[in-house]
Motif scaffolding. Structure first.
Motif, mmCIF file in Angstrom:
data_model
loop_
_atom_site.group_PDB
_atom_site.id
_atom_site.type_symbol
_atom_site.label_atom_id
_atom_site.label_comp_id
_atom_site.label_asym_id
_atom_site.label_seq_id
_atom_site.Cartn_x
_atom_site.Cartn_y
_atom_site.Cartn_z
ATOM 1 N N GLY A 12 0.901 -1.238 0.065
ATOM 2 C CA GLY A 12 0.050 0.043 -0.047
ATOM 3 C C GLY A 12 0.883 1.295 -0.080
ATOM 4 O O GLY A 12 2.139 1.054 0.389
ATOM 5 N N GLY A 13 0.379 2.366 -0.127
ATOM 6 C CA GLY A 13 0.811 3.632 -0.263
ATOM 7 C C GLY A 13 1.668 3.974 0.996
ATOM 8 O O GLY A 13 1.182 3.596 2.127
ATOM 9 N N SER A 16 -0.249 4.804 4.283
ATOM 10 C CA SER A 16 -1.468 4.061 4.294
ATOM 11 C C SER A 16 -2.032 3.322 5.371
ATOM 12 O O SER A 16 -3.259 3.216 5.548
ATOM 13 C CB SER A 16 -1.556 3.009 2.867
ATOM 14 O OG SER A 16 -0.774 1.874 3.164
ATOM 15 N N ASP A 132 -5.474 0.516 1.197
ATOM 16 C CA ASP A 132 -6.042 1.321 0.213
ATOM 17 C C ASP A 132 -6.447 2.797 1.221
ATOM 18 O O ASP A 132 -7.614 2.641 1.814
ATOM 19 C CB ASP A 132 -7.106 0.990 -0.706
ATOM 20 C CG ASP A 132 -7.351 2.087 -1.786
ATOM 21 O OD1 ASP A 132 -6.500 2.687 -2.138
ATOM 22 O OD2 ASP A 132 -8.581 1.936 -2.277
ATOM 23 N N ASP A 134 -6.679 7.134 1.133
ATOM 24 C CA ASP A 134 -6.925 8.458 0.357
ATOM 25 C C ASP A 134 -5.317 9.091 0.344
ATOM 26 O O ASP A 134 -4.741 8.918 1.347
ATOM 27 C CB ASP A 134 -7.921 9.372 0.799
ATOM 28 C CG ASP A 134 -9.273 8.858 0.362
ATOM 29 O OD1 ASP A 134 -9.387 7.850 -0.377
ATOM 30 O OD2 ASP A 134 -10.317 9.296 1.077
ATOM 31 N N ALA A 135 -5.105 9.609 -0.850
ATOM 32 C CA ALA A 135 -3.644 10.611 -0.749
ATOM 33 C C ALA A 135 -3.599 11.284 0.295
ATOM 34 O O ALA A 135 -2.394 11.458 0.565
ATOM 35 C CB ALA A 135 -3.594 10.848 -1.988
ATOM 36 N N ARG A 166 4.895 10.420 -4.973
ATOM 37 C CA ARG A 166 3.473 10.296 -5.926
ATOM 38 C C ARG A 166 3.794 9.883 -7.270
ATOM 39 O O ARG A 166 3.253 8.863 -7.690
ATOM 40 C CB ARG A 166 3.026 11.905 -6.089
ATOM 41 C CG ARG A 166 1.485 11.756 -6.802
ATOM 42 C CD ARG A 166 0.833 13.013 -6.870
ATOM 43 N NE ARG A 166 -0.319 12.892 -7.262
ATOM 44 C CZ ARG A 166 -0.622 13.045 -8.454
ATOM 45 N NH1 ARG A 166 0.608 13.192 -9.468
ATOM 46 N NH2 ARG A 166 -1.762 13.024 -9.112
ATOM 47 N N HIS A 169 4.397 6.260 -6.668
ATOM 48 C CA HIS A 169 3.087 5.293 -6.338
ATOM 49 C C HIS A 169 2.322 4.960 -7.290
ATOM 50 O O HIS A 169 1.702 3.979 -7.683
ATOM 51 C CB HIS A 169 2.395 6.394 -5.349
ATOM 52 C CG HIS A 169 1.167 5.863 -4.796
ATOM 53 N ND1 HIS A 169 0.895 4.886 -3.672
ATOM 54 C CD2 HIS A 169 -0.244 6.043 -5.394
ATOM 55 C CE1 HIS A 169 -0.449 4.581 -3.458
ATOM 56 N NE2 HIS A 169 -0.862 5.174 -4.584
ATOM 57 N N LEU A 170 2.070 6.106 -8.559
ATOM 58 C CA LEU A 170 1.347 5.957 -9.445
ATOM 59 C C LEU A 170 1.777 4.905 -10.541
ATOM 60 O O LEU A 170 1.096 4.222 -11.327
ATOM 61 C CB LEU A 170 0.826 7.183 -10.447
ATOM 62 C CG LEU A 170 0.407 8.169 -9.415
ATOM 63 C CD1 LEU A 170 0.257 9.546 -10.310
ATOM 64 C CD2 LEU A 170 -1.046 7.815 -8.961
ATOM 65 N N GLU A 174 0.435 1.475 -6.811
ATOM 66 C CA GLU A 174 -1.177 1.550 -7.192
ATOM 67 C C GLU A 174 -1.294 0.477 -8.010
ATOM 68 O O GLU A 174 -2.335 -0.455 -7.893
ATOM 69 C CB GLU A 174 -1.656 3.015 -7.924
ATOM 70 C CG GLU A 174 -3.135 2.949 -8.110
ATOM 71 C CD GLU A 174 -4.004 2.821 -6.863
ATOM 72 O OE1 GLU A 174 -5.213 2.241 -6.948
ATOM 73 O OE2 GLU A 174 -3.445 3.164 -5.499
ATOM 74 N N ARG A 177 -1.810 -3.220 -6.838
ATOM 75 C CA ARG A 177 -2.987 -3.901 -5.981
ATOM 76 C C ARG A 177 -3.747 -4.758 -6.662
ATOM 77 O O ARG A 177 -4.653 -5.560 -6.117
ATOM 78 C CB ARG A 177 -3.895 -2.511 -5.850
ATOM 79 C CG ARG A 177 -4.660 -2.022 -6.867
ATOM 80 C CD ARG A 177 -5.366 -0.571 -6.817
ATOM 81 N NE ARG A 177 -6.676 -1.162 -6.003
ATOM 82 C CZ ARG A 177 -7.499 -0.334 -5.395
ATOM 83 N NH1 ARG A 177 -6.865 1.007 -4.872
ATOM 84 N NH2 ARG A 177 -8.354 -0.614 -4.621
#
Length: 222
Positions: A12-13, A16, A132, A134-135, A166, A169-170, A174, A177
């Protein structure tokens, strides 16, 4: 330990709530039955670089981590061997002298933002979880953690978030997952999802050895 350990991956980020999930799972199963390995212990040693160059490294890219060492140590735990995991000094971006002695346990938890992005780690996992959140919540948690626990300035944390956290992460976190067996919104604060995860792990343990489902002294959630 007569049976092969179960390997749980928790990704997870950053910020998170992975660590909260891991802590609650260990508490529920019994901490003497769980070995926790954090992927960020395995950051590559940058002592050979000037400090300014170390700070410019993209620590959120998979190449920043010595994952092949982690894979070898997971394999050793699966064979029933004790390992000495590295530790990391986040303030200086160098590997610390202290090692973390980890003994094989019925459950081995791999905790890290990129553990599901690494095929060699996924192959060794019996259950995969993605946390998961929120950012904006993740950013606030990371800002608080890095300034309080890692001695960094708010400006450096925000700069790193925009420059590497960021985008990576993208690109890597992400998308990983898709490999998860279970997605937990809001991390350890989602008690129902954590309880479901614990129940599944207990079932898997019981399939290996019925004596492991509720070992003596283990707290039982109701």
């Amino acid at each position: 330990m007569p049976h092969r350990p179960l390997v749980l991956g928790v990704a997870g980020g950053s910020g998170s709530g992975k660590s909260t999930v891991v802590r609650e799972v260990a508490r529920a199963l019994g901490e003497d039955r769980v070995a926790v390995i954090r992927h960020d212990w395995y950051y590559r040693d940058l002592a050979h670089l000037p400090y300014a160059e170390r700070c410019a490294v993209n620590f959120d890219h998979p190449d920043a981590l010595e994952t092949d060492l982690l894979v070898r140590q997971v394999d050793a735990l699966l064979r029933g061997d004790t390992v000495e995991a590295p530790s990391y000094d986040y303030a200086t971006h160098t590997r610390a002298r202290r090692v973390v002695r980890i003994e094989p346990k019925p459950v081995v938890i791999l905790d890290g933002i990129l553990v599901l992005a690494e095929p060699d780690l996924r192959e060794r996992m019996d259950l995969k979880v993605f946390v998961d959140t929120d950012a904006d919540i993740r950013l606030l948690r990371r800002l608080r953690r890095d300034t309080v626990e890692r001695g960094r300035t708010a400006e450096s944390v925000l700069d790193q978030y925009e420059r590497t956290v960021r985008p990576m992460h993208l690109e890597f976190v992400e998308p990983s997952r898709r490999y998860a067996d279970l997605i937990i919104p809001e991390g350890g604060y989602n008690r129902e999802a954590v309880a479901l995860l614990v129940t599944r792990l207990r079932t898997m343990l019981a399939e290996e050895d019925p004596r492991l489902i509720h070992p003596p002294g283990t707290p039982v959630d109701h």
